[in-house]
Scaffold this active site. Structure first.
Site, PDB file in Angstrom:
ATOM      1  N   LYS A 159      11.014  -4.130  -1.246  1.00  0.00           N
ATOM      2  CA  LYS A 159      11.556  -4.934  -2.338  1.00  0.00           C
ATOM      3  C   LYS A 159      12.723  -4.183  -2.990  1.00  0.00           C
ATOM      4  O   LYS A 159      13.732  -4.770  -3.348  1.00  0.00           O
ATOM      5  CB  LYS A 159      10.439  -5.198  -3.353  1.00  0.00           C
ATOM      6  CG  LYS A 159      10.860  -5.582  -4.737  1.00  0.00           C
ATOM      7  CD  LYS A 159      11.125  -7.036  -4.799  1.00  0.00           C
ATOM      8  CE  LYS A 159      11.517  -7.507  -6.179  1.00  0.00           C
ATOM      9  NZ  LYS A 159      11.648  -6.517  -7.203  1.00  0.00           N
ATOM     10  N   GLN A 175      15.083   6.106 -16.033  1.00  0.00           N
ATOM     11  CA  GLN A 175      15.708   5.181 -15.091  1.00  0.00           C
ATOM     12  C   GLN A 175      16.131   3.871 -15.743  1.00  0.00           C
ATOM     13  O   GLN A 175      16.557   2.952 -15.069  1.00  0.00           O
ATOM     14  CB  GLN A 175      14.810   4.937 -13.885  1.00  0.00           C
ATOM     15  CG  GLN A 175      13.556   4.121 -14.148  1.00  0.00           C
ATOM     16  CD  GLN A 175      12.667   4.077 -12.924  1.00  0.00           C
ATOM     17  OE1 GLN A 175      12.091   5.081 -12.520  1.00  0.00           O
ATOM     18  NE2 GLN A 175      12.560   2.911 -12.299  1.00  0.00           N
ATOM     19  N   GLY A 196       3.300   0.607 -13.200  1.00  0.00           N
ATOM     20  CA  GLY A 196       2.244  -0.220 -13.784  1.00  0.00           C
ATOM     21  C   GLY A 196       2.600  -1.693 -13.777  1.00  0.00           C
ATOM     22  O   GLY A 196       3.475  -2.122 -13.026  1.00  0.00           O
ATOM     23  N   VAL A 240       6.003  -8.307  -0.621  1.00  0.00           N
ATOM     24  CA  VAL A 240       4.952  -9.312  -0.851  1.00  0.00           C
ATOM     25  C   VAL A 240       5.525 -10.391  -1.757  1.00  0.00           C
ATOM     26  O   VAL A 240       6.185 -10.085  -2.759  1.00  0.00           O
ATOM     27  CB  VAL A 240       3.702  -8.677  -1.491  1.00  0.00           C
ATOM     28  CG1 VAL A 240       2.647  -9.734  -1.775  1.00  0.00           C
ATOM     29  CG2 VAL A 240       3.144  -7.586  -0.586  1.00  0.00           C
ATOM     30  N   SER A 280       7.211  -9.184  -8.722  1.00  0.00           N
ATOM     31  CA  SER A 280       7.870  -8.160  -9.522  1.00  0.00           C
ATOM     32  C   SER A 280       7.251  -8.175 -10.909  1.00  0.00           C
ATOM     33  O   SER A 280       6.916  -9.239 -11.432  1.00  0.00           O
ATOM     34  CB  SER A 280       9.371  -8.474  -9.637  1.00  0.00           C
ATOM     35  OG  SER A 280       9.934  -7.744 -10.714  1.00  0.00           O
ATOM     36  N   HIS A 324       2.169  -4.105  -5.375  1.00  0.00           N
ATOM     37  CA  HIS A 324       1.669  -2.735  -5.522  1.00  0.00           C
ATOM     38  C   HIS A 324       0.401  -2.529  -4.689  1.00  0.00           C
ATOM     39  O   HIS A 324       0.256  -1.509  -4.010  1.00  0.00           O
ATOM     40  CB  HIS A 324       1.345  -2.436  -6.996  1.00  0.00           C
ATOM     41  CG  HIS A 324       2.522  -2.525  -7.922  1.00  0.00           C
ATOM     42  ND1 HIS A 324       2.623  -3.488  -8.900  1.00  0.00           N
ATOM     43  CD2 HIS A 324       3.644  -1.779  -8.022  1.00  0.00           C
ATOM     44  CE1 HIS A 324       3.749  -3.312  -9.571  1.00  0.00           C
ATOM     45  NE2 HIS A 324       4.399  -2.292  -9.058  1.00  0.00           N
ATOM     46  N   ARG A 369       8.771  -7.769 -13.492  1.00  0.00           N
ATOM     47  CA  ARG A 369       9.715  -8.474 -14.374  1.00  0.00           C
ATOM     48  C   ARG A 369       9.574  -9.993 -14.280  1.00  0.00           C
ATOM     49  O   ARG A 369      10.121 -10.701 -15.127  1.00  0.00           O
ATOM     50  CB  ARG A 369      11.153  -8.042 -14.078  1.00  0.00           C
ATOM     51  CG  ARG A 369      11.424  -6.610 -14.506  1.00  0.00           C
ATOM     52  CD  ARG A 369      12.908  -6.263 -14.488  1.00  0.00           C
ATOM     53  NE  ARG A 369      13.175  -4.998 -15.157  1.00  0.00           N
ATOM     54  CZ  ARG A 369      13.240  -3.817 -14.543  1.00  0.00           C
ATOM     55  NH1 ARG A 369      13.075  -3.734 -13.246  1.00  0.00           N
ATOM     56  NH2 ARG A 369      13.476  -2.717 -15.234  1.00  0.00           N
ATOM     57  N   GLN A 375      16.463   1.811  -3.224  1.00  0.00           N
ATOM     58  CA  GLN A 375      15.653   2.893  -3.781  1.00  0.00           C
ATOM     59  C   GLN A 375      14.888   3.615  -2.664  1.00  0.00           C
ATOM     60  O   GLN A 375      14.854   4.853  -2.617  1.00  0.00           O
ATOM     61  CB  GLN A 375      14.667   2.313  -4.798  1.00  0.00           C
ATOM     62  CG  GLN A 375      13.548   3.243  -5.208  1.00  0.00           C
ATOM     63  CD  GLN A 375      12.653   2.633  -6.261  1.00  0.00           C
ATOM     64  OE1 GLN A 375      13.046   2.494  -7.408  1.00  0.00           O
ATOM     65  NE2 GLN A 375      11.452   2.244  -5.888  1.00  0.00           N
TER      66      GLN A 375
HETATM   67  P1  AMP Z   1       7.541  -0.571  -9.693  1.00  0.00           P
HETATM   68  O1  AMP Z   1       6.228  -0.528 -10.394  1.00  0.00           O
HETATM   69  O2  AMP Z   1       8.306  -1.820  -9.897  1.00  0.00           O
HETATM   70  O3  AMP Z   1       8.350   0.684  -9.888  1.00  0.00           O
HETATM   71  O4  AMP Z   1       7.189  -0.586  -8.144  1.00  0.00           O
HETATM   72  C1  AMP Z   1       6.384   0.403  -7.572  1.00  0.00           C
HETATM   73  C2  AMP Z   1       6.477   0.281  -6.077  1.00  0.00           C
HETATM   74  O5  AMP Z   1       6.013  -1.003  -5.667  1.00  0.00           O
HETATM   75  C3  AMP Z   1       7.909   0.420  -5.558  1.00  0.00           C
HETATM   76  O6  AMP Z   1       7.906   1.193  -4.371  1.00  0.00           O
HETATM   77  C4  AMP Z   1       8.298  -1.008  -5.289  1.00  0.00           C
HETATM   78  O7  AMP Z   1       9.282  -1.142  -4.284  1.00  0.00           O
HETATM   79  C5  AMP Z   1       6.986  -1.594  -4.833  1.00  0.00           C
HETATM   80  N1  AMP Z   1       6.993  -3.049  -4.990  1.00  0.00           N
HETATM   81  C6  AMP Z   1       7.324  -3.751  -6.102  1.00  0.00           C
HETATM   82  N2  AMP Z   1       7.277  -5.081  -5.865  1.00  0.00           N
HETATM   83  C7  AMP Z   1       6.920  -5.217  -4.565  1.00  0.00           C
HETATM   84  C8  AMP Z   1       6.701  -6.337  -3.702  1.00  0.00           C
HETATM   85  N3  AMP Z   1       6.844  -7.590  -4.136  1.00  0.00           N
HETATM   86  N4  AMP Z   1       6.337  -6.098  -2.435  1.00  0.00           N
HETATM   87  C9  AMP Z   1       6.179  -4.828  -1.978  1.00  0.00           C
HETATM   88  N5  AMP Z   1       6.366  -3.733  -2.738  1.00  0.00           N
HETATM   89  C10 AMP Z   1       6.727  -3.914  -4.005  1.00  0.00           C
END
Ligand code: AMP
Length: 284
Positions: free
Chosen positions: A140, A52, A22, A167, A176, A28, A178, A144
């Site tokens: 990113k 995690q 989320g 991205v 991100s 995303h 974060r 993982q």
């Molecule tokens: P998260 O919500 O942070 O767990 O991310 C969900 C998915 O989105 C994961 O596969 C991340 O690697 C991907 N993701 C997060 N940030 C980016 C980004 N800036 N560019 C591409 N994919 C991303």
């Protein structure tokens, strides 16, 4: 969710899954866009996975923006959202974990003990529940994505793991969830991650292949930012993420850096050229 996914598969359709925690952003949605090109239906999941996060990490304050996430998913044309409760995913009796040996202990795994065990366990569960033909992850989180591909191969999963490019914001900062923690001064400082990788990219393009030299350039650039504290800077091969002395094949320049209290990661992908050639392309 299992019933929805079962019906989708029964129609002979190609089911795509985009797992997220989320606080959705354009990173995303890029995964969703790619999934929409290749699959129908596309299912997204939102689950802030407690397993995690380490005991001193940001699970409690991790951004939760469910309403606006739903809006974004609708606009992106996602067909179904799976957003289970933690108690449903991990009932009291839960006791089975997936652990990818070796790869899970390095880099992010060393800095965040137990993190990858939580990631692979929840992704395994999501893949079991939805049984998608394809599941989409971002580069990113390069380590993982590699771990999940390894798990899918080792456990003979039927889902193809698709890894999509990073991205970025216009100034280069990788999107991100974060980034929301950064105050304006920190947000400015955070661009140093991208800038240091851009420096490595330029040196690689000019033919530099010595990992130590490239790494010191990146470290020097990071050190020039007062608010940045390096966790790690490593140049690794793309297969098992072991450090390399010279860049000669597919790999990554990986970094993890604290900007104030916020830990950010980023990477430069050293992509293999055509099969049989030694050429590499460098992707930020
Ligand atoms: P998260 O919500 O942070 O767990 O991310 C969900 C998915 O989105 C994961 O596969 C991340 O690697 C991907 N993701 C997060 N940030 C980016 C980004 N800036 N560019 C591409 N994919 C991303």
């Amino acid at each position: 969710m299992k019933e929805v996914a079962r019906q989708a598969r029964a129609g002979g359709r190609i089911v795509g899954l985009v797992p997220t925690m989320g606080a959705l952003h354009a990173g995303h949605t890029s995964l969703i866009v790619r999934a929409k090109r290749e699959c129908s239906p596309v299912i997204a999941s939102i689950f802030v996975n407690p397993k995690q996060f380490g005991p001193n990490e940001d699970f409690a304050k991790y951004p939760r923006t469910f309403e606006s996430d739903c809006e974004k998913l609708k606009q992106a044309g996602v067909d179904a959202l799976f957003a289970p409760e933690a108690a449903e995913v991990y009932p009291k009796s839960f006791s089975t974990y997936v652990h990818v040996e070796g790869l899970s202990e390095r880099l992010e795994g060393r800095s965040r003990p137990g993190h990858f065990r939580g990631v692979t366990t929840v992704v395994m569960k999501l893949l079991q529940i939805v049984q998608p033909h394809r599941a989409y992850f971002g580069r990113k989180d390069a380590q993982q994505a590699r771990l999940i591909s390894q798990m899918a191969r080792d456990l003979n999963l039927d889902s193809e793991i698709v890894v999509c490019p990073i991205v970025r914001e216009p100034d280069g900062l990788a999107l991100s969830s974060r980034n929301l923690y950064l105050n304006p001064e920190e947000r400015k400082a955070a661009t140093v991650l991208y800038q240091s990788l851009e420096l490595a990219k330029k040196e690689l393009e000019a033919g530099e292949r010595d990992a130590l030299h490239l790494q010191s350039g990146v470290r020097r650039k990071l050190a020039s930012e007062r608010l940045a504290v390096v966790d790690y800077v490593e140049i690794v091969n793309a297969e098992d993420f072991e450090p390399v002395a010279r860049v000669s094949k597919a790999g990554y320049v990986l970094l993890a850096v604290f900007i104030g209290k916020t830990r950010l990661i980023d990477n430069l992908y050293l992509e293999p050229g055509s099969p049989g050639s030694d050429e590499l392309a460098f992707h930020l």
